[in-house]
Design a protein around this motif. Structure first.
Motif, PDB file in Angstrom:
ATOM      1  N   GLU A 211       0.840  -1.232   0.035  1.00  0.00           N
ATOM      2  CA  GLU A 211       0.201   0.085  -0.020  1.00  0.00           C
ATOM      3  C   GLU A 211       0.845   1.303   0.084  1.00  0.00           C
ATOM      4  O   GLU A 211       0.521   2.102  -0.763  1.00  0.00           O
ATOM      5  CB  GLU A 211      -0.828  -0.060   1.292  1.00  0.00           C
ATOM      6  N   TYR A 214       2.145   1.963  -3.522  1.00  0.00           N
ATOM      7  CA  TYR A 214       0.867   2.506  -4.310  1.00  0.00           C
ATOM      8  C   TYR A 214       0.836   3.991  -4.075  1.00  0.00           C
ATOM      9  O   TYR A 214       0.904   4.893  -4.992  1.00  0.00           O
ATOM     10  CB  TYR A 214      -0.134   1.878  -4.038  1.00  0.00           C
ATOM     11  N   ILE A 227      -5.439   2.642 -12.408  1.00  0.00           N
ATOM     12  CA  ILE A 227      -5.516   1.628 -11.403  1.00  0.00           C
ATOM     13  C   ILE A 227      -6.754   0.460 -11.900  1.00  0.00           C
ATOM     14  O   ILE A 227      -7.693   0.691 -11.967  1.00  0.00           O
ATOM     15  CB  ILE A 227      -5.705   1.717 -10.124  1.00  0.00           C
ATOM     16  N   ASN A 229      -8.453  -2.778 -10.647  1.00  0.00           N
ATOM     17  CA  ASN A 229      -8.191  -3.712  -9.320  1.00  0.00           C
ATOM     18  C   ASN A 229      -9.439  -4.417  -9.280  1.00  0.00           C
ATOM     19  O   ASN A 229     -10.621  -3.886  -9.383  1.00  0.00           O
ATOM     20  CB  ASN A 229      -7.739  -2.859  -8.188  1.00  0.00           C
ATOM     21  N   THR A 304       2.952  -1.297 -11.603  1.00  0.00           N
ATOM     22  CA  THR A 304       2.782  -2.585 -10.704  1.00  0.00           C
ATOM     23  C   THR A 304       1.949  -3.902 -11.197  1.00  0.00           C
ATOM     24  O   THR A 304       0.866  -3.438 -11.874  1.00  0.00           O
ATOM     25  CB  THR A 304       2.443  -2.382  -9.044  1.00  0.00           C
TER      26      THR A 304
END
Length: 411
Positions: A211, A214, A227, A229, A304
């Motif tokens: 986290e 990020y 992002i 997710n 990522t």
């Protein structure tokens, strides 16, 4: 072991099972010394049986094979499936087969990582499990997901981490025949131009590392944040970082589930829509099929890929692993993929699409504010058992089928 940026790496993006499984199986088939695998889900379907076959072949030609599965995520493997692996010499570990009294509590802390290292030279990391629902021919419920193949010095970090996880988690007693320890792998030579850092989340010293990476990238963003997710319900500080980035002119886009595998996933994320939209964050719901990815790009360099969702389970409870990549070429490739999803497969959510009453929204916002900013510390109050691996005897079923759980695993 420490988490440090390394230079000289090369990453190849693998989208969905169609790209991931053939490449992983090909690399395992060519293994000469060692195969290490960690996965949350291993099903005894056409994907699992193919993995079973290549691991058997590797072990029978003298390759040392260690595979770690999660007892909750992989509850239904047959005795024949397991015994044939162990008889061939595969060392099969099951994460945290907890005593009955604590089993329900420990379900909240799962081994959710998806990692592969072969011969200390190539690694795979991402969100794809070994199950047929990651293939397009599975039907409407087939998952959209990503992984990367890595070469270069970063592989040594992942390799060391996986060995350490086995050493830390294994009890003193082993049912399989122990082999002499392999010599330490030579650190792979430079393979490309990417800088990378391997980051994991555990319940000890690295509780919020993923986290924090990020949030650091979002705070430093100048042009764009995308992002994608699957399970999105982060803490208040994370949400505030997104809004602050958007308000200083960064184009912030979220790709979330619009065709969820579980309805509660979309419901939970939707509770945040008003707050995010008021902060100029763009929200897209991916509608082609269930989204299972855990990827992001920031500006033209940072990206990522990994196993960590942005929800309470991944951020505060599960064992996770991501790789952070600084490489313009990889960023471009993943960014173009996500842009295509937004353009062709997503519905953009606008404020006018939200029809809740103002009074309910204000009450819920107040509740969410206080819950979201505190849930990581609350989660930390739950029992944080030390990771423990059981090494299966030849005829032992996976935790007796984890008592043939009545509940389905949540990927």
């Amino acid at each position: 072991m420490s988490q440090q940026w390394t230079k000289g790496n090369q990453f190849s993006l693998l989208e969905n099972g169609e790209e991931f499984f053939p490449r992983v199986f090909e690399v395992i088939a060519a293994a000469r010394h060692e195969v290490l695998i960690e996965t949350f889900i291993l099903y005894e379907d056409k994907v699992g049986t193919r993995l079973h076959a290549v691991l058997m072949e590797a072990a029978q030609r003298g390759v040392q094979v260690d595979i770690t599965i999660d007892a909750f995520g992989s509850p239904d493997l047959s005795d024949d499936f397991i015994s044939s692996l162990t008889q061939a010499g595969v060392r099969l570990h099951v994460f945290d087969p907890a005593p009955m009294l604590f089993r329900r509590i420990n379900y909240f802390r799962r081994m959710h990582r998806k990692l592969v290292v072969v011969d200390g030279a190539r690694a795979f990391i991402g969100g794809i499990n070994y199950s047929a629902d990651h293939l397009g021919d599975y039907g409407p419920e087939a998952k959209q997901d990503y992984a990367v193949e890595a070469e270069g010095p970063i592989v040594a970090d992942i390799h060391q981490f996986m060995h350490q996880a086995i050493r830390d988690g294994s009890p003193r007693r082993h049912w399989f025949q122990r082999k002499p320890a392999l010599p330490a792998a030579v650190k792979p030579a430079h393979a490309g131009n990417a800088d990378a850092i391997f980051i994991w989340r555990d319940n000890r010293q690295h509780r919020d590392d993923i986290e924090r990476q990020y949030r650091l990238a979002i705070r430093l963003a100048r042009k764009r944040v995308i992002i994608a997710n699957a399970y999105f319900f982060p803490g208040y500080v994370f949400l505030r970082n997104l809004r602050n980035a958007a308000r200083r002119g960064v184009e912030v886009s979220l790709i979330l589930q619009g065709n969820p595998d579980m309805a509660i996933v979309q419901t939970a994320a939707a509770m945040l829509y008003h707050y995010l939209l008021r902060g100029d964050v763009r929200i897209y719901e991916y509608c082609d099929r269930p989204l299972h990815g855990k990827v992001a790009v920031v500006d033209d360099e940072w990206a990522t890929v990994g196993s960590s969702n942005l929800d309470p389970l991944s951020l505060a409870l599960n064992l996770e692993a991501n790789v952070m990549i600084r490489d313009p070429e990889f960023n471009r490739q993943l960014g173009e993929n996500l842009q295509e999803l937004m353009s062709n497969s997503c519905k953009r959510i606008e404020a006018k699409d939200l029809t809740e009453s103002s009074a309910w929204r204000q009450f819920r916002s107040f509740f969410l504010f206080h819950v979201l900013r505190r849930y990581p510390s609350w989660a930390g109050l739950l029992p944080a058992h030390a990771p423990r691996l059981a090494s299966l005897p030849v005829s032992k079923a996976v935790h007796d089928g984890a008592d043939r759980l009545e509940d389905k695993a949540c990927p």
